[in-house]
Design a protein around this motif. Structure first.
Motif, PDB file in Angstrom:
ATOM      1  N   LYS A 240       9.900  -1.490 -11.842  1.00 15.50           N
ATOM      2  CA  LYS A 240      10.109  -0.180 -11.225  1.00 15.50           C
ATOM      3  C   LYS A 240       9.158   0.012 -10.045  1.00 15.50           C
ATOM      4  O   LYS A 240       8.041  -0.508 -10.033  1.00 15.50           O
ATOM      5  CB  LYS A 240       9.863   0.939 -12.244  1.00 15.50           C
ATOM      6  N   THR A 241       9.640   0.796  -9.070  1.00 13.93           N
ATOM      7  CA  THR A 241       8.792   1.164  -7.935  1.00 13.93           C
ATOM      8  C   THR A 241       8.436   2.648  -7.954  1.00 13.93           C
ATOM      9  O   THR A 241       7.474   3.058  -7.310  1.00 13.93           O
ATOM     10  CB  THR A 241       9.498   0.853  -6.598  1.00 13.93           C
ATOM     11  N   LEU A 242       9.217   3.446  -8.655  1.00 14.24           N
ATOM     12  CA  LEU A 242       8.981   4.893  -8.733  1.00 14.24           C
ATOM     13  C   LEU A 242       8.555   5.237 -10.154  1.00 14.24           C
ATOM     14  O   LEU A 242       9.222   4.850 -11.122  1.00 14.24           O
ATOM     15  CB  LEU A 242      10.245   5.671  -8.359  1.00 14.24           C
ATOM     16  N   HIS A 243       7.465   5.960 -10.267  1.00 12.90           N
ATOM     17  CA  HIS A 243       6.879   6.247 -11.575  1.00 12.90           C
ATOM     18  C   HIS A 243       6.700   7.750 -11.748  1.00 12.90           C
ATOM     19  O   HIS A 243       6.642   8.509 -10.769  1.00 12.90           O
ATOM     20  CB  HIS A 243       5.538   5.516 -11.709  1.00 12.90           C
ATOM     21  N   HIS A 244       6.592   8.180 -13.010  1.00 10.74           N
ATOM     22  CA  HIS A 244       6.475   9.601 -13.331  1.00 10.74           C
ATOM     23  C   HIS A 244       5.246   9.819 -14.208  1.00 10.74           C
ATOM     24  O   HIS A 244       4.978   9.032 -15.126  1.00 10.74           O
ATOM     25  CB  HIS A 244       7.732  10.092 -14.058  1.00 10.74           C
ATOM     26  N   TRP A 245       4.543  10.901 -13.894  1.00  8.39           N
ATOM     27  CA  TRP A 245       3.377  11.249 -14.714  1.00  8.39           C
ATOM     28  C   TRP A 245       3.114  12.753 -14.599  1.00  8.39           C
ATOM     29  O   TRP A 245       2.964  13.276 -13.494  1.00  8.39           O
ATOM     30  CB  TRP A 245       2.139  10.480 -14.246  1.00  8.39           C
ATOM     31  N   ALA A 246       3.098  13.418 -15.742  1.00  8.71           N
ATOM     32  CA  ALA A 246       2.742  14.841 -15.818  1.00  8.71           C
ATOM     33  C   ALA A 246       3.525  15.686 -14.821  1.00  8.71           C
ATOM     34  O   ALA A 246       2.980  16.596 -14.177  1.00  8.71           O
ATOM     35  CB  ALA A 246       1.242  15.020 -15.600  1.00  8.71           C
ATOM     36  N   GLY A 247       4.813  15.397 -14.677  1.00 12.17           N
ATOM     37  CA  GLY A 247       5.664  16.164 -13.778  1.00 12.17           C
ATOM     38  C   GLY A 247       5.638  15.720 -12.332  1.00 12.17           C
ATOM     39  O   GLY A 247       6.294  16.337 -11.483  1.00 12.17           O
ATOM     40  N   HIS A 248       4.881  14.679 -12.027  1.00  9.93           N
ATOM     41  CA  HIS A 248       4.798  14.171 -10.657  1.00  9.93           C
ATOM     42  C   HIS A 248       5.494  12.818 -10.544  1.00  9.93           C
ATOM     43  O   HIS A 248       5.554  12.057 -11.508  1.00  9.93           O
ATOM     44  CB  HIS A 248       3.335  14.025 -10.228  1.00  9.93           C
ATOM     45  N   ARG A 249       5.998  12.529  -9.361  1.00  7.66           N
ATOM     46  CA  ARG A 249       6.602  11.230  -9.054  1.00  7.66           C
ATOM     47  C   ARG A 249       5.702  10.518  -8.051  1.00  7.66           C
ATOM     48  O   ARG A 249       5.243  11.127  -7.087  1.00  7.66           O
ATOM     49  CB  ARG A 249       7.997  11.408  -8.467  1.00  7.66           C
ATOM     50  N   PHE A 250       5.479   9.222  -8.276  1.00  2.00           N
ATOM     51  CA  PHE A 250       4.563   8.523  -7.380  1.00  2.00           C
ATOM     52  C   PHE A 250       4.928   7.047  -7.280  1.00  2.00           C
ATOM     53  O   PHE A 250       5.670   6.500  -8.105  1.00  2.00           O
ATOM     54  CB  PHE A 250       3.112   8.686  -7.853  1.00  2.00           C
ATOM     55  N   ALA A 251       4.405   6.434  -6.231  1.00  2.00           N
ATOM     56  CA  ALA A 251       4.540   4.991  -6.026  1.00  2.00           C
ATOM     57  C   ALA A 251       3.211   4.463  -5.516  1.00  2.00           C
ATOM     58  O   ALA A 251       2.421   5.202  -4.911  1.00  2.00           O
ATOM     59  CB  ALA A 251       5.650   4.686  -5.028  1.00  2.00           C
ATOM     60  N   LEU A 252       2.965   3.182  -5.764  1.00  2.00           N
ATOM     61  CA  LEU A 252       1.749   2.531  -5.278  1.00  2.00           C
ATOM     62  C   LEU A 252       2.097   1.507  -4.201  1.00  2.00           C
ATOM     63  O   LEU A 252       3.147   0.865  -4.261  1.00  2.00           O
ATOM     64  CB  LEU A 252       1.011   1.829  -6.419  1.00  2.00           C
ATOM     65  N   PHE A 253       1.185   1.359  -3.248  1.00  2.00           N
ATOM     66  CA  PHE A 253       1.354   0.431  -2.138  1.00  2.00           C
ATOM     67  C   PHE A 253       0.058  -0.327  -1.933  1.00  2.00           C
ATOM     68  O   PHE A 253      -1.027   0.188  -2.227  1.00  2.00           O
ATOM     69  CB  PHE A 253       1.700   1.184  -0.841  1.00  2.00           C
ATOM     70  N   GLU A 254       0.171  -1.542  -1.426  1.00  2.00           N
ATOM     71  CA  GLU A 254      -1.028  -2.267  -1.026  1.00  2.00           C
ATOM     72  C   GLU A 254      -1.633  -1.579   0.198  1.00  2.00           C
ATOM     73  O   GLU A 254      -0.921  -1.043   1.045  1.00  2.00           O
ATOM     74  CB  GLU A 254      -0.699  -3.721  -0.689  1.00  2.00           C
ATOM     75  N   LYS A 255      -2.945  -1.583   0.278  1.00  2.00           N
ATOM     76  CA  LYS A 255      -3.612  -1.008   1.439  1.00  2.00           C
ATOM     77  C   LYS A 255      -3.418  -1.929   2.633  1.00  2.00           C
ATOM     78  O   LYS A 255      -3.729  -3.113   2.572  1.00  2.00           O
ATOM     79  CB  LYS A 255      -5.104  -0.814   1.154  1.00  2.00           C
ATOM     80  N   GLN A 256      -2.881  -1.388   3.711  1.00  2.00           N
ATOM     81  CA  GLN A 256      -2.651  -2.156   4.922  1.00  2.00           C
ATOM     82  C   GLN A 256      -3.592  -1.672   6.015  1.00  2.00           C
ATOM     83  O   GLN A 256      -3.522  -0.522   6.442  1.00  2.00           O
ATOM     84  CB  GLN A 256      -1.197  -2.018   5.389  1.00  2.00           C
ATOM     85  N   GLY A 257      -4.486  -2.520   6.448  1.00  7.89           N
ATOM     86  CA  GLY A 257      -5.375  -2.161   7.540  1.00  7.89           C
ATOM     87  C   GLY A 257      -4.653  -2.268   8.873  1.00  7.89           C
ATOM     88  O   GLY A 257      -3.518  -2.744   8.975  1.00  7.89           O
ATOM     89  N   GLY A 258      -5.306  -1.823   9.892  1.00  7.00           N
ATOM     90  CA  GLY A 258      -4.719  -1.917  11.228  1.00  7.00           C
ATOM     91  C   GLY A 258      -5.242  -0.818  12.133  1.00  7.00           C
ATOM     92  O   GLY A 258      -5.937   0.096  11.703  1.00  7.00           O
ATOM     93  N   ARG A 259      -4.881  -0.927  13.387  1.00  2.37           N
ATOM     94  CA  ARG A 259      -5.315   0.040  14.386  1.00  2.37           C
ATOM     95  C   ARG A 259      -4.090   0.550  15.137  1.00  2.37           C
ATOM     96  O   ARG A 259      -2.988   0.020  14.996  1.00  2.37           O
ATOM     97  CB  ARG A 259      -6.297  -0.607  15.359  1.00  2.37           C
ATOM     98  N   THR A 260      -4.296   1.572  15.928  1.00  6.07           N
ATOM     99  CA  THR A 260      -3.211   2.119  16.734  1.00  6.07           C
ATOM    100  C   THR A 260      -2.763   1.079  17.764  1.00  6.07           C
ATOM    101  O   THR A 260      -3.607   0.478  18.442  1.00  6.07           O
ATOM    102  CB  THR A 260      -3.680   3.391  17.463  1.00  6.07           C
TER     103      THR A 260
END
Length: 325
Positions: free
Chosen positions: A92-112
């Protein structure tokens, strides 16, 4: 959950518990990142790594619509296109907890990205072309289209019905908004029956992270079906000559992978106009969220709407001009 305060129960304890429900161990540190529509946090884990957690605004997208966004970014990742997809846990990519929906992503660094550099624009254009090749392979079934009705007319009607307009500017704003939407309609008629496809939808420089390996496209939360030019025009800036040169550079890269229909150039100022009207309506729709009241204290003032009137008048004039070529 109280719709007037959609994230009131998303306390630090709640969001860390949500992350740990997936098997991670957080070290207690978190940093809220810049996002109004959703709540986005950088989370530190006990092993020293970091994740990005996005908690979705209740009542905005349905679960199915969120999953379409996730599926599109995963599809792009499979083709080695540099986007940041959600992490899959237990299938799964979409998760539920205590009435909230969330997803996790890898931290992507970068600049403008340095979009004043021709080679940067060509590089971005090449990846946009590849994104659109994949985007055209199938259609969204749930996510809406970017069109005059949803972005323009519905936004205009919401502003008028909500009594957001001060009395002394009300008639002027309604008049220029109607004139602008009429010009948008004519621009679509001039463009004709152009192809629509799955888009990033909000491809402004803030959603591009640049590394030595090139661009990374982030935040597909506003992904919709629409014309290809929607993912291009927000990369253009400056005067007409600058914008023309920038457009040429993007399209040189783009057309290495995907054919571009020049008729869509008629839509650049039309799409900009729709975005401007939709932006005001977006703030109005979210006004019960205390974060919006703090962030946009000037919304609803005479000065705000006077500026919007001038803005739309400028757009009406621009939509009378020949398109960039």
């Amino acid at each position: 959950m109280n719709s007037d305060t959609p994230f009131v129960t998303l306390t630090p304890e709640c969001l860390l518990s949500a992350i740990e429900s997936l098997g991670f161990r957080c070290d207690g540190r978190l940093l809220q990142l810049n996002s109004f529509e959703n709540r986005v946090y950088q989370i530190w884990l006990e092993d020293g790594s970091q994740k990005i957690a996005k908690f979705y605004r209740p009542g905005n997208w349905s679960d199915d619509a969120i999953l379409e966004d996730h599926a599109f970014t995963l599809e792009l990742t499979e083709q080695e296109i540099p986007v940041v997809p959600p992490i899959i846990f237990n299938g799964k990519t979409l998760h539920h907890w205590a009435g909230h929906r969330f997803a996790l992503f890898e931290k992507q660094g970068g600049r403008t990205p340095e979009l004043e550099r021709i080679e940067t624009l060509e590089w971005v254009g090449r990846f946009l072309g590849r994104i659109h090749v994949i985007g055209a392979c199938c259609e969204y079934k749930v996510r809406p289209s970017l069109d005059i009705q949803s972005f323009g007319i519905q936004s205009r009607d919401l502003i008028v019905a909500g009594n957001w307009l001060p009395d002394d500017v009300r008639s002027a704003w309604i008049s220029v908004a109607d004139q602008a939407l009429d010009c948008v309609s004519h621009a679509y008629q001039r463009a004709g029956d152009v192809q629509t496809l799955r888009l990033h939808g909000d491809c402004h420089p803030g959603n591009l992270l640049w590394t030595d390996e090139g661009p990374h496209f982030v935040d597909f939360d506003d992904s919709r079906t629409g014309p290809a030019i929607q993912d291009i025009w927000m990369l253009l800036s400056g005067n007409e000559l600058d914008a023309r040169n920038q457009l040429a550079a993007v399209l040189r890269g783009y057309e290495m992978f995907c054919e571009f229909d020049d008729r869509e150039l008629h839509l650049i100022e039309a799409l900009r106009t729709l975005r401007l009207i939709h932006y005001s309506a977006w703030i109005a729709r979210r006004w019960n969220d205390p974060a919006f009241i703090i962030a946009f204290p000037w919304f609803g003032t005479n000065r705000y709407w006077q500026d919007r009137i001038l803005e739309l008048r400028e757009q009406v004039a621009l939509m009378q001009e020949p398109p960039l070529i």
